[in-house]
Design a protein around this motif. Structure first.
Motif, short mmCIF file in Angstrom:
data_model
loop_
_atom_site.label_atom_id
_atom_site.label_comp_id
_atom_site.label_asym_id
_atom_site.label_seq_id
_atom_site.Cartn_x
_atom_site.Cartn_y
_atom_site.Cartn_z
N ALA A 98 0.82 -1.18 0.00
CA ALA A 98 -0.08 -0.05 -0.14
C ALA A 98 0.78 1.00 0.00
CB ALA A 98 -0.94 0.06 1.27
N GLN A 99 1.96 1.32 0.76
CA GLN A 99 3.08 2.46 0.74
C GLN A 99 3.38 2.71 -0.54
OE1 GLN A 99 5.83 1.55 3.66
NE2 GLN A 99 4.57 1.60 5.42
N MET A 100 3.88 1.48 -1.08
CA MET A 100 4.63 1.69 -2.26
C MET A 100 3.51 2.01 -3.49
SD MET A 100 7.35 -1.20 -2.25
CE MET A 100 8.58 -1.26 -0.78
N GLN A 101 2.40 1.52 -3.47
CA GLN A 101 1.48 1.90 -4.46
C GLN A 101 1.24 3.31 -4.47
OE1 GLN A 101 -1.78 -0.87 -3.99
NE2 GLN A 101 -0.95 -2.07 -5.77
N ALA A 102 0.87 4.08 -3.31
CA ALA A 102 0.96 5.44 -3.09
C ALA A 102 2.12 6.28 -3.91
CB ALA A 102 0.71 5.82 -1.82
N ARG A 103 3.37 5.77 -3.50
CA ARG A 103 4.22 6.52 -4.15
C ARG A 103 4.57 6.16 -5.77
NH1 ARG A 103 9.12 4.37 -0.37
NH2 ARG A 103 10.35 5.74 -1.55
N ALA A 104 3.98 4.79 -6.15
CA ALA A 104 4.04 4.42 -7.42
C ALA A 104 3.11 5.32 -8.36
CB ALA A 104 3.93 3.26 -7.75
N GLY A 105 1.81 5.66 -7.41
CA GLY A 105 0.81 6.31 -8.07
C GLY A 105 1.36 7.61 -8.43
N ALA A 106 2.07 8.42 -7.47
CA ALA A 106 2.51 9.66 -7.71
C ALA A 106 3.33 9.76 -8.84
CB ALA A 106 3.44 10.18 -6.32
N ILE A 107 4.23 8.97 -9.10
CA ILE A 107 5.35 8.88 -10.07
C ILE A 107 4.45 8.52 -11.50
CG2 ILE A 107 7.23 7.28 -11.35
CD1 ILE A 107 8.67 7.29 -8.42
N ASP A 108 3.54 7.55 -11.69
CA ASP A 108 2.55 7.47 -12.57
C ASP A 108 2.29 8.83 -13.10
OD1 ASP A 108 3.23 4.90 -13.25
OD2 ASP A 108 1.41 4.11 -12.16
N GLU A 109 1.77 9.66 -12.09
CA GLU A 109 0.86 11.04 -12.47
C GLU A 109 1.96 11.90 -13.00
OE1 GLU A 109 -1.12 12.79 -9.15
OE2 GLU A 109 -2.36 10.94 -8.80
N LEU A 110 3.36 11.71 -12.48
CA LEU A 110 4.02 12.65 -12.96
C LEU A 110 4.27 12.45 -14.40
CD1 LEU A 110 6.77 13.20 -10.11
CD2 LEU A 110 5.50 14.94 -11.27
#
Lengths: 92, 261
Positions: free
Chosen positions: B178-190
């Motif tokens: 869950a922690q990593m998905q939040a960060r991965a989501g942020a990078i995907d958005e970028l």
């Protein structure tokens, strides 16, 4: 004597090996009590290595209860405190 | 009391609390078996979830590495045409990506570790559930309800402990994922917004590429001009020094038309 390392499985450990493991366990306990994360990590690694070396992995099919249970290798002091807390990590 | 002992006592009391006492103790076996199958299905989903996250991070690393290679190329090109400022800009952006890539690779290693642990947990639980099923059928076939209780308790305590262990492993994996998905989501958005994928784009256009393209067309022009000078009559070029503006404007037009196709 059956010892479970959480996240890893069960080991058969002879009673003769238990004395040396108890010493290692005492070091882990001291680190938990003092909240020293670095000392805890070192002591836990030594204890788990001791169990793996002195013990024999138990058959995966076995349905026997463990006599002793140890925290997972990547546990922190905080994790162990939660384990020891009755409302903690262990799903009820 | 030793730490090992304390943890096992707490674990055991939890496992015992989880046991449901049915009127016919043999029904407890079926109920527990159903819960074991549910947990096994949950571990399988957990393994699949972690694998999905791992692949997502892999994809992001590839995207960022591609971008990093592009910036390296731009830096080399910029330097070859003597634009150290542009080269510096490209390398600065590249070093920004490098820390993202290092971070993602560390996450990838963690996810891979979780995936391996959960896969092993799944195998261990699978073996025990299978063993429990056999034991359950034997108990139901051999013992009367009154006799069965001891045998049931034996089978249940071992599997209960395993289920507690696996339950914790799933919980840990879920938390990390869950922690990593939040960060991965942020990078995907970028990446989606173009900020990383086209990190060299500022104000909607790729400034480094644009400048480099302009420079290389200028260089082409200079080269052609030099070629013309060499091939045409020396006196014509010499006389053109005064009317340089006209001569320079001409090849620029031809350079633009060359770029169109």
């Amino acid at each position: 004597m059956i010892i479970r390392v959480l996240g890893e499985g069960q080991y058969d450990v002879s009673d003769g090996a238990l004395a040396s493991l108890n010493e290692l366990d005492a070091a882990v306990e001291a680190a938990v009590d003092s909240g020293d994360d670095a000392a805890f990590a070192t002591a836990l690694t030594a204890l788990l290595d001791g169990v793996r070396t002195l013990g024999v992995p138990r058959d995966a099919e076995s349905l026997d209860e463990s006599d002793l249970i140890l925290p997972p290798a990547d546990a922190s002091v905080e994790d162990v405190r939660e384990l020891l807390d009755d409302d903690g990590l262990i799903p009820g | 009391m030793s730490l090992m002992k304390r943890i096992s006592l707490i674990f055991r009391s939890k496992a015992n609390k989880a046991l449901d006492k049915a009127e016919d103790p043999r029904e407890t076996l079926d109920y527990s078996y159903q819960r074991q199958l549910d947990l096994l299905a949950k571990v399988r989903r957990g393994v699949a979830d972690v694998a999905t996250s791992r692949k997502r991070v892999e994809l992001q690393v590839n995207q960022l590495e591609g971008q990093s290679t592009k910036l390296q190329g731009q830096a080399e090109k910029a330097l070859s045409v003597g634009r150290e400022d542009l080269a510096r800009e490209a390398l600065t952006r590249k070093s920004g990506l490098a820390s993202q890539i290092t971070d993602l690779k560390a996450q990838h290693a963690q996810l891979q570790g979780e995936e391996e642990k959960l896969t092993l947990a799944q195998q261990r639980l699978q073996a025990k559930v299978e063993s429990f099923r056999t034991r359950k059928e034997t108990i139901k076939a051999t013992y009367t309800a009154a006799e069965a209780q001891t045998k049931i308790n034996e089978a249940m305590s071992g599997i209960g402990e395993e289920m507690g262990d696996v339950g914790m492993a799933i919980q840990r994996a879920e938390d990390k994922t869950a922690q990593m998905q939040a960060r991965a989501g942020a990078i995907d958005e970028l990446i989606a917004s173009g900020a990383l994928e086209d990190v060299s784009q500022v104000g909607g256009s790729d400034d480094i590429t644009r400048e480099l393209d302009a420079m290389s067309s200028e260089a082409d022009v200079e080269a052609e001009l030099a070629a013309l000078r060499a091939s045409s009559q020396p006196q014509a070029i010499e006389s053109a020094e005064d009317g340089g503006d006209i001569l320079e404007a001409e090849p620029e037009k031809s350079a633009e038309s060359r770029q169109e196709p």
